[in-house]
Scaffold this active site. Structure first.
Site, mmCIF file in Angstrom:
data_model
loop_
_atom_site.group_PDB
_atom_site.id
_atom_site.type_symbol
_atom_site.label_atom_id
_atom_site.label_comp_id
_atom_site.label_asym_id
_atom_site.label_seq_id
_atom_site.Cartn_x
_atom_site.Cartn_y
_atom_site.Cartn_z
ATOM 1 N N ALA A 65 0.956 -1.443 -0.289
ATOM 2 C CA ALA A 65 0.730 0.060 -0.171
ATOM 3 C C ALA A 65 1.193 1.031 -0.112
ATOM 4 O O ALA A 65 1.794 1.213 0.580
ATOM 5 C CB ALA A 65 -1.016 -0.576 0.847
ATOM 6 N N GLY A 109 0.840 -4.958 1.164
ATOM 7 C CA GLY A 109 -0.161 -5.386 0.401
ATOM 8 C C GLY A 109 0.102 -6.034 -1.420
ATOM 9 O O GLY A 109 -0.633 -6.654 -2.186
ATOM 10 N N GLU A 112 -0.339 -9.251 -0.459
ATOM 11 C CA GLU A 112 -1.984 -10.111 -0.332
ATOM 12 C C GLU A 112 -1.896 -10.169 -2.623
ATOM 13 O O GLU A 112 -2.723 -10.798 -2.104
ATOM 14 C CB GLU A 112 -1.914 -9.139 -0.013
ATOM 15 C CG GLU A 112 -1.382 -9.135 1.860
ATOM 16 C CD GLU A 112 -1.680 -8.323 2.705
ATOM 17 O OE1 GLU A 112 -1.514 -7.070 2.428
ATOM 18 O OE2 GLU A 112 -1.856 -8.244 3.803
ATOM 19 N N GLU A 132 4.434 -5.293 7.340
ATOM 20 C CA GLU A 132 3.838 -3.999 8.008
ATOM 21 C C GLU A 132 4.422 -3.814 9.488
ATOM 22 O O GLU A 132 4.145 -2.555 9.724
ATOM 23 C CB GLU A 132 2.358 -3.736 7.882
ATOM 24 C CG GLU A 132 1.973 -4.084 6.210
ATOM 25 C CD GLU A 132 1.859 -5.592 5.798
ATOM 26 O OE1 GLU A 132 2.257 -6.707 6.086
ATOM 27 O OE2 GLU A 132 1.122 -6.365 4.551
#
Ligand code: DAK
Length: 258
Positions: A65, A109, A112, A132
């Site tokens: 992200a 992300g 993911e 993260e």
């Protein structure tokens, strides 16, 4: 929709979506995720397309992200905009197969998103991680759940709690990726595999994907029961007749996707 953060192209029955924010190592800002969602929906609806490839650059599939965009968000912001659920998960909803071709970093992300694809082909320079924890966050797009199911608790827990990156060899060893190819051949090889899939009977490909995915959602006996029902149903397809006749007649099958 005109795209600025992704590139799309088609090669026969294969659609290739390339994440393209090189200055931010393809970090996911809102615009990129909106564009990705739009492109996946568009190719899902396009009868000419049988399989998709999602890739990035040689340096980064995606570094996660966009931390700079996310940094100032409050709880009420992420809750009210339904952050992640709103525009991150189209890849996991698509019924057509989608292959992640991962070179370089697939972090947070990015890891993911690759896990939402049907399988991952890794370049030999790939690095996977859920860092993260080191920026005061935690995985929020399925990392704690999919990693635990795909590679087991111990490695998933270590990756999420320490942020340690896994290289391509370790990722192949623990089943995170289907295989490794030299980084310079990654895109071409993913497209070759996608073309192979797109050349099979489309409805049977759809049902096969659905059946494998069911393994992660149910018990073994229910999953096998589901598979058996679906298996029986494929005998209703012309493509099953054609495929088996072609085998017996020693020729290539011509599937009609029905
Ligand atoms: N976001 C924004 N910009 C990024 C970025 C990112 N994730 N990753 C890299 N960049 C930018 C850098 O800031 C730099 O920009 P400039 O400084 O040149 O303007 C440029 O990309 C090149 O990066 P580096 O200079 O750092 O390149 P290096 O080769 O030295 O290092 C690196 C590469 C991938 C190791 C490093 O960039 C890095 O550690 N990046 C961050 C990786 C990371 O922590 N990813 C996880 C992001 S968090 C949720 C909340 C959060 C999330 C989910 C849900 N809820 C509220 C529900 C989690 C999301 C995440 O993914």
């Amino acid at each position: 929709m005109a795209y600025e953060c992704i590139l799309t192209e088609t090669d026969g029955a294969v659609a290739v979506i390339t994440l393209n924010r090189p200055d931010a190592l393809n970090a996911f800002n809102r615009q990129l995720m909106d564009e990705l969602t739009d492109a996946v929906k568009k190719f899902e609806a396009d009868d000419a397309i049988g399989c998709m490839v999602l890739t990035g650059s040689e340096k980064a599939f995606a570094a996660g992200a966009d931390i700079k965009e996310m940094a100032s968000k409050d709880y009420i912001d992420v809750l009210s905009e339904d952050f992640i659920t709103a525009n991150w998960e189209e890849v996991s909803r698509t019924r057509k197969p989608i292959i992640a071709a991962v070179g370089g970093y697939a972090l947070g992300g990015g890891c993911e998103l690759a896990l939402m694809c049907d399988f991952i082909i890794a370049g030999d320079n790939a690095k996977f991680g859920q860092p993260e924890i080191s920026i005061g966050a935690m995985p929020g797009a399925g990392g704690t759940q999919r990693l635990a199911r795909f590679i087991g608790k111990s490695k998933a827990m270590e990756m999420c709690l320490t942020g340690r990156m896994m290289d391509a060899e370790e990722a192949e060893r623990c089943g995170l990726v289907s295989r490794i190819v030299p980084k310079g051949e990654l895109r071409e090889e993913a497209i070759r595999v996608a073309k192979q899939i797109a050349g099979f009977s489309r409805p049977i490909v759809t049902l096969t994907k659905e059946s494998v995915n069911r393994a992660y959602e149910t018990t073994l006996s229910e999953g096998v029961r589901f598979e058996r029902r679906v298996f029986h149903s494929i005998f209703a397809f012309e493509d099953q007749k054609e495929g088996m006749a072609a085998f017996a007649e020693k020729r290539k099958p011509v599937f009609k996707n029905r």
